[in-house]
Design an enzyme around this catalytic site. Structure first.
Site, PDB file in Angstrom:
ATOM      1  CG  ASP A 187      -1.668   1.099   0.919  1.00 25.91           C
ATOM      2  OD1 ASP A 187      -1.764   2.401   0.083  1.00 25.91           O
ATOM      3  OD2 ASP A 187      -2.647   1.135   1.630  1.00 25.91           O
ATOM      4  CG  HIS A 192      -0.607   5.563   5.010  1.00 26.29           C
ATOM      5  ND1 HIS A 192      -1.920   5.254   5.377  1.00 26.29           N
ATOM      6  CD2 HIS A 192      -1.615   5.455   3.997  1.00 26.29           C
ATOM      7  CE1 HIS A 192      -2.725   5.469   5.309  1.00 26.29           C
ATOM      8  NE2 HIS A 192      -2.901   4.807   3.699  1.00 26.29           N
ATOM      9  CB  ILE A 207      -2.700   8.526   9.191  1.00 27.16           C
ATOM     10  CG1 ILE A 207      -3.006   8.024   7.802  1.00 27.16           C
ATOM     11  CG2 ILE A 207      -2.787   9.900   9.946  1.00 27.16           C
ATOM     12  CD1 ILE A 207      -4.778   7.987   7.952  1.00 27.16           C
ATOM     13  N   GLY A 210      -5.148   1.390   7.182  1.00 25.44           N
ATOM     14  CA  GLY A 210      -6.073   1.055   8.520  1.00 25.44           C
ATOM     15  C   GLY A 210      -5.577  -0.644   8.673  1.00 25.44           C
TER      16      GLY A 210
END
Length: 284
Positions: A187, A192, A207, A210
């Site tokens: 990902d 991120h 961040i 998820g």
């Protein structure tokens, strides 16, 4: 949205091989190996007696961001990852080649101005044996759509966790560089990694993914209820409620409901913020 195009959207089966390096890198992205003397976690990060984590199924054979294609009419900029469900039929092999087959299971219209929920389903098979290994169902919240119709199946509404003290707590400290390691498993969203992109999205720093947070939940369940035996892990559902910031400590609060059934939530300790909510799992 073009409802019929979404309903009939077809993705050819995807075959993804992975080797011991891939399995180990995924585990490192979840923080395994932080204690080099922890022999219980060693099989996830060392090729001798290597084990592949069940949550790796969430990212195997990913079809890419097809909702971004303008032919579907989805306001993709406003998409949020809402829920993720994983059912294991057999443990993933330590290494191998996996075949992923996809379908759009349903589009749940919440009404004009209220968005829509897009349900996708992925079945994973061992490409060598044909064994059915896992079923992954994900829900995307299409905040920019709604009031345009729907079709198919909806996931059952997730119920709140019990209003009582948890039966067990497992805490996992994340690393400030956790997202930079985890993204190497596939990902590559700059949200991120790039502080400038994160600020544009409304965050003061990059961040955590998820699905990395969900992987941490898998780690907590294996440690707390499976003695790190991947064959005992059966299923896990999570609802994403708030993002995790790399470097935070995540407290998993488990509520035991008998016969291997668990309910749980996850809290970012430093902010006292619930980051996963209305979650459930089953173990053998």
């Amino acid at each position: 949205m073009d409802i019929e195009k979404i309903r009939t959207m077809a993705i050819d089966p995807i075959i993804q091989p992975y080797d011991r390096r891939d399995a180990i890198l995924y585990a490192l992205g979840l923080g395994y190996g932080a204690d080099p003397l922890d022999e219980a976690e060693l099989p996830f990060v060392y090729e001798q007696h290597l084990r592949c984590l069940p949550s790796y199924a969430n990212i195997l054979c990913h079809p890419g961001f097809w909702a971004q294609d303008p032919q579907f009419g989805i306001d993709w900029v406003k998409i949020l990852h809402a829920e993720q469900d994983l059912v294991m039929h057999q443990a993933l092999p330590a290494t191998g080649a996996i075949r992923g087959e996809y379908r759009v299971a349903g589009l749940e219209d919440k009404g004009e101005g209220r968005g829509a929920l897009l349900h996708q389903e992925k079945d994973l098979f061992d490409d060598a044996t044909g064994d059915h290994l896992a079923t992954v169902r994900s829900t995307l919240f299409l905040r920019g759509n709604g009031g345009e119709g729907g079709f198919g199946d909806a996931m059952p509404a997730a119920q709140p966790v019990p209003d009582r003290a948890p039966d067990r707590i497992v805490e996992i400290a994340t690393l400030p560089r956790q997202a930079l390691i985890y993204r190497l498993s596939g990902d590559w969203n700059p949200l991120h990694a790039d502080p400038a992109i994160a600020r544009k999205a409304g965050f003061d720093r990059p961040i955590l993914h998820g699905l990395c947070t969900k992987g941490l939940a898998n780690r907590a369940i294996l440690a707390g209820y499976c003695d790190h035996d991947v064959a005992r892990f059966q299923s896990m559902f999570v609802r994403f409620s708030k993002p995790v910031m790399p470097g935070e400590t995540i407290r998993f609060e488990f509520f035991e409901e008998g016969a291997g059934q668990l309910r749980f939530r996850a809290v970012a300790v430093e902010r006292n913020a619930v980051v996963l909510d209305r979650c459930s799992a089953s173990v053998g």
